[in-house]
Design a protein around this motif. Sequence first.
Motif, PDB file in Angstrom:
ATOM      1  N   ARG A   1       1.979   6.993  -8.101  1.00 56.51           N
ATOM      2  CA  ARG A   1       0.152   7.188  -7.607  1.00 56.51           C
ATOM      3  C   ARG A   1       0.265   5.861  -7.261  1.00 56.51           C
ATOM      4  NH1 ARG A   1      -0.854  13.369  -9.582  1.00 56.51           N
ATOM      5  NH2 ARG A   1      -3.042  13.197  -9.363  1.00 56.51           N
ATOM      6  N   ALA A   2       0.067   5.632  -6.133  1.00 62.92           N
ATOM      7  CA  ALA A   2      -0.342   4.185  -5.633  1.00 62.92           C
ATOM      8  C   ALA A   2      -1.888   3.886  -6.076  1.00 62.92           C
ATOM      9  CB  ALA A   2       0.671   3.225  -5.292  1.00 62.92           C
ATOM     10  N   PHE A   3      -2.467   5.256  -5.373  1.00 62.00           N
ATOM     11  CA  PHE A   3      -3.599   4.569  -5.214  1.00 62.00           C
ATOM     12  C   PHE A   3      -5.184   4.646  -6.472  1.00 62.00           C
ATOM     13  CE2 PHE A   3      -2.529   9.173  -6.066  1.00 62.00           C
ATOM     14  CZ  PHE A   3      -3.400   9.366  -6.948  1.00 62.00           C
ATOM     15  N   THR A   4      -4.374   4.457  -7.882  1.00 59.47           N
ATOM     16  CA  THR A   4      -5.265   3.929  -9.125  1.00 59.47           C
ATOM     17  C   THR A   4      -4.798   1.947  -8.815  1.00 59.47           C
ATOM     18  OG1 THR A   4      -3.283   3.934 -10.242  1.00 59.47           O
ATOM     19  CG2 THR A   4      -5.352   6.017  -9.884  1.00 59.47           C
ATOM     20  N   GLN A   5      -3.640   1.259  -8.187  1.00 57.46           N
ATOM     21  CA  GLN A   5      -3.254   0.260  -7.911  1.00 57.46           C
ATOM     22  C   GLN A   5      -4.055  -0.967  -7.821  1.00 57.46           C
ATOM     23  OE1 GLN A   5       0.811   0.238  -5.942  1.00 57.46           O
ATOM     24  NE2 GLN A   5       1.430  -0.890  -8.068  1.00 57.46           N
ATOM     25  N   GLN A   6      -4.260  -1.496  -8.056  1.00 58.94           N
ATOM     26  CA  GLN A   6      -5.095  -2.683  -7.926  1.00 58.94           C
ATOM     27  C   GLN A   6      -5.193  -4.339  -7.438  1.00 58.94           C
ATOM     28  OE1 GLN A   6      -7.877  -2.854 -10.792  1.00 58.94           O
ATOM     29  NE2 GLN A   6      -8.320  -1.124 -11.421  1.00 58.94           N
ATOM     30  N   GLU A   7      -5.212  -4.927  -6.129  1.00 57.88           N
ATOM     31  CA  GLU A   7      -4.829  -6.208  -5.979  1.00 57.88           C
ATOM     32  C   GLU A   7      -4.548  -7.301  -6.652  1.00 57.88           C
ATOM     33  OE1 GLU A   7      -5.614  -6.691  -1.651  1.00 57.88           O
ATOM     34  OE2 GLU A   7      -4.913  -8.988  -2.017  1.00 57.88           O
ATOM     35  N   GLY A   8      -4.124  -7.980  -6.913  1.00 56.30           N
ATOM     36  CA  GLY A   8      -3.903  -8.793  -7.520  1.00 56.30           C
ATOM     37  C   GLY A   8      -3.927  -9.024  -9.479  1.00 56.30           C
ATOM     38  N   ILE A   9      -4.211  -7.183 -10.251  1.00 55.61           N
ATOM     39  CA  ILE A   9      -3.078  -6.979 -10.895  1.00 55.61           C
ATOM     40  C   ILE A   9      -2.111  -6.369 -10.404  1.00 55.61           C
ATOM     41  CG2 ILE A   9      -4.475  -5.494 -13.570  1.00 55.61           C
ATOM     42  CD1 ILE A   9      -7.193  -5.672 -12.249  1.00 55.61           C
ATOM     43  N   ASP A  10      -2.415  -5.385 -10.223  1.00 59.87           N
ATOM     44  CA  ASP A  10      -0.479  -4.254 -10.248  1.00 59.87           C
ATOM     45  C   ASP A  10      -0.057  -5.164  -9.086  1.00 59.87           C
ATOM     46  OD1 ASP A  10      -1.590  -2.315 -12.238  1.00 59.87           O
ATOM     47  OD2 ASP A  10      -3.175  -1.884 -10.926  1.00 59.87           O
ATOM     48  N   TYR A  11      -0.227  -5.786  -7.959  1.00 55.39           N
ATOM     49  CA  TYR A  11       0.725  -6.058  -6.733  1.00 55.39           C
ATOM     50  C   TYR A  11      -0.711  -7.311  -6.602  1.00 55.39           C
ATOM     51  CZ  TYR A  11      -2.424  -3.658  -3.858  1.00 55.39           C
ATOM     52  OH  TYR A  11      -3.779  -2.959  -3.110  1.00 55.39           O
ATOM     53  N   SER A  12       0.065  -8.313  -5.660  1.00 53.46           N
ATOM     54  CA  SER A  12       0.071  -9.454  -5.130  1.00 53.46           C
ATOM     55  C   SER A  12      -0.385  -9.890  -3.970  1.00 53.46           C
ATOM     56  CB  SER A  12       0.072 -10.919  -5.872  1.00 53.46           C
ATOM     57  OG  SER A  12       1.644 -10.439  -5.732  1.00 53.46           O
ATOM     58  N   GLU A  13       1.020  -9.331  -2.822  1.00 50.34           N
ATOM     59  CA  GLU A  13       1.327  -9.261  -1.618  1.00 50.34           C
ATOM     60  C   GLU A  13       1.734  -8.055  -1.184  1.00 50.34           C
ATOM     61  OE1 GLU A  13       2.570 -12.856   0.717  1.00 50.34           O
ATOM     62  OE2 GLU A  13       2.625 -13.748  -1.241  1.00 50.34           O
ATOM     63  N   THR A  14       1.335  -7.431   0.015  1.00 49.96           N
ATOM     64  CA  THR A  14       2.339  -6.202   0.574  1.00 49.96           C
ATOM     65  C   THR A  14       2.657  -6.557   1.411  1.00 49.96           C
ATOM     66  OG1 THR A  14       0.488  -5.447   1.561  1.00 49.96           O
ATOM     67  CG2 THR A  14       0.648  -5.076  -1.338  1.00 49.96           C
ATOM     68  N   PHE A  15       3.802  -5.527   2.339  1.00 49.85           N
ATOM     69  CA  PHE A  15       4.296  -6.178   3.487  1.00 49.85           C
ATOM     70  C   PHE A  15       4.619  -4.733   4.657  1.00 49.85           C
ATOM     71  CE2 PHE A  15       8.792  -6.685   5.819  1.00 49.85           C
ATOM     72  CZ  PHE A  15       8.062  -7.532   6.561  1.00 49.85           C
ATOM     73  N   SER A  16       3.961  -4.484   5.587  1.00 46.33           N
ATOM     74  CA  SER A  16       4.177  -3.484   6.642  1.00 46.33           C
ATOM     75  C   SER A  16       4.722  -4.089   7.656  1.00 46.33           C
ATOM     76  CB  SER A  16       3.369  -3.284   6.222  1.00 46.33           C
ATOM     77  OG  SER A  16       2.025  -3.218   6.517  1.00 46.33           O
ATOM     78  N   PRO A  17       6.011  -4.143   7.844  1.00 50.53           N
ATOM     79  CA  PRO A  17       6.339  -5.105   9.397  1.00 50.53           C
ATOM     80  C   PRO A  17       5.764  -4.284  10.085  1.00 50.53           C
ATOM     81  CG  PRO A  17       8.174  -3.317   8.059  1.00 50.53           C
ATOM     82  CD  PRO A  17       7.194  -3.721   7.415  1.00 50.53           C
ATOM     83  N   VAL A  18       5.827  -4.745  12.039  1.00 55.78           N
ATOM     84  CA  VAL A  18       5.523  -4.015  12.947  1.00 55.78           C
ATOM     85  C   VAL A  18       6.659  -3.840  13.680  1.00 55.78           C
ATOM     86  CG1 VAL A  18       3.973  -4.468  14.393  1.00 55.78           C
ATOM     87  CG2 VAL A  18       3.053  -4.470  12.820  1.00 55.78           C
ATOM     88  N   ILE A  19       7.325  -3.632  14.590  1.00 53.82           N
ATOM     89  CA  ILE A  19       8.613  -3.327  15.783  1.00 53.82           C
ATOM     90  C   ILE A  19       8.266  -4.335  16.884  1.00 53.82           C
ATOM     91  CG2 ILE A  19      10.165  -2.015  16.639  1.00 53.82           C
ATOM     92  CD1 ILE A  19       9.009   0.170  15.003  1.00 53.82           C
ATOM     93  N   LYS A  20       8.469  -5.448  17.090  1.00 58.64           N
ATOM     94  CA  LYS A  20       8.292  -5.753  18.435  1.00 58.64           C
ATOM     95  C   LYS A  20       9.642  -5.189  18.761  1.00 58.64           C
ATOM     96  CE  LYS A  20       6.815 -10.662  16.772  1.00 58.64           C
ATOM     97  NZ  LYS A  20       6.908 -10.985  15.272  1.00 58.64           N
ATOM     98  N   GLN A  21       8.977  -4.289  20.480  1.00 59.57           N
ATOM     99  CA  GLN A  21       9.484  -3.990  21.446  1.00 59.57           C
ATOM    100  C   GLN A  21      10.580  -4.850  22.123  1.00 59.57           C
ATOM    101  OE1 GLN A  21       7.340  -1.820  23.998  1.00 59.57           O
ATOM    102  NE2 GLN A  21       6.087  -0.366  22.437  1.00 59.57           N
ATOM    103  N   ALA A  22      10.096  -6.570  22.036  1.00 62.85           N
ATOM    104  CA  ALA A  22      10.713  -7.167  23.194  1.00 62.85           C
ATOM    105  C   ALA A  22      12.147  -7.258  22.430  1.00 62.85           C
ATOM    106  CB  ALA A  22      10.028  -8.438  22.960  1.00 62.85           C
ATOM    107  N   THR A  23      12.392  -7.426  20.424  1.00 62.12           N
ATOM    108  CA  THR A  23      13.760  -7.860  20.475  1.00 62.12           C
ATOM    109  C   THR A  23      14.534  -6.692  19.867  1.00 62.12           C
ATOM    110  OG1 THR A  23      11.451  -9.005  18.243  1.00 62.12           O
ATOM    111  CG2 THR A  23      13.464  -8.949  17.429  1.00 62.12           C
ATOM    112  N   VAL A  24      13.609  -5.197  19.975  1.00 61.87           N
ATOM    113  CA  VAL A  24      14.698  -4.596  19.867  1.00 61.87           C
ATOM    114  C   VAL A  24      15.725  -4.417  21.098  1.00 61.87           C
ATOM    115  CG1 VAL A  24      14.891  -2.081  19.779  1.00 61.87           C
ATOM    116  CG2 VAL A  24      13.484  -3.600  18.544  1.00 61.87           C
ATOM    117  N   ARG A  25      14.346  -4.505  21.829  1.00 63.94           N
ATOM    118  CA  ARG A  25      15.513  -4.259  23.754  1.00 63.94           C
ATOM    119  C   ARG A  25      16.199  -6.099  24.039  1.00 63.94           C
ATOM    120  NH1 ARG A  25       9.847  -3.501  26.394  1.00 63.94           N
ATOM    121  NH2 ARG A  25       9.307  -1.630  26.087  1.00 63.94           N
ATOM    122  N   LEU A  26      16.028  -6.592  23.635  1.00 68.82           N
ATOM    123  CA  LEU A  26      16.400  -8.258  23.905  1.00 68.82           C
ATOM    124  C   LEU A  26      17.800  -8.029  23.023  1.00 68.82           C
ATOM    125  CD1 LEU A  26      16.498 -10.295  24.945  1.00 68.82           C
ATOM    126  CD2 LEU A  26      15.972 -11.384  22.956  1.00 68.82           C
TER     127      LEU A  26
END
Lengths: 220, 94
Positions: free
Chosen positions: B36-61
């Motif tokens: 239940r990560a909504f209690t997680q605090q930045e800097g204490i429980d995690y430092s960095e997050t990552f949410s990749p975004v798809i580049k359409q051009a790369t996939v088509r290429l």
Amino acid sequence: MCRLHKSLYGLKQAPRAWYTRLNDFLISIGFRASKVDTLLFIFSVGADICYLLVYVDDILLTGSNSFLLQRLIQLLSSEFKLRDLGSVHYFLGIEVQSTSMGLMLRQHKYILDILTRAGMLSCKPVDTPISTSKATILPDPLFSDATRFRQIMGAFQYLTFTCPDICFAVNRVCQFMHAPTDSHWATVKRILRYLRGTASHGLHITCSSSFALHGFTNAN
Amino acid sequence: MLFHPSMNVVGSRWVYKIKRRSDGSIERYKACLVARAFTQQEGIDYSETFSPVIKQATVRLVFSIAVSCGWKIHQLDIHNAFLNGVLDEEVYMK
């Protein structure tokens, strides 16, 4: 209470922890990460080259040497529990079908989902995504459900993957995300009606004989 | 493990799902322990997050290169991908 050593679904850092682990492994077996896109990894040895695309747990692997591909799949499955689904059929919600000329990419199911969500599944199709005449309805009151407008616009953004024909219309109406009006909503409904008629259309990727890059320009 | 006031403890719960086939019949029952990560605090429980975004051009290429060269495109599916991640931070859960 316990201390976690490995990540769990739900943790804020779970996506990053997974990506770091996969990234480190791919680098260790000889891949290099693309400089322009975090989703792309390249493996080259001699004249052979392989490309690996990864989105969370979905992986596409292609390359010039089928033995090398099998070897890479073996290496990956020795590290992670995975399933080889064979030829690509469905990637990132895009239906991929091979044709005699190449590959057909469609988002048919995604379009039907959007139409269902918008309650427009049984609407009357139109032939064009946007009206060519400039609407002059004044005054134009704000649309009552801006959230709904934005949700559908978000879905359209992803739909441009296989529907470049709606790009212009989507771009036009996206400029009013902050304060959509009734006429902007009418434009959205027009796009939905266009999609109703073209839902089974897609993007046909065919064999091109040359990798030369062509530039086009329009000077006035 | 003993609780110390400096620890931010993240809750957890079980999520049960029924995975169905396209015809509606039941394929299997899934149970997943999630944080239940909504209690997680930045800097204490995690430092960095990552949410990749798809580049359409790369996939088509990549599709385009594969088609033009006549290469087979393999699709692989990683089971429980997120469970493979190794945590750098100290995360406690109850």
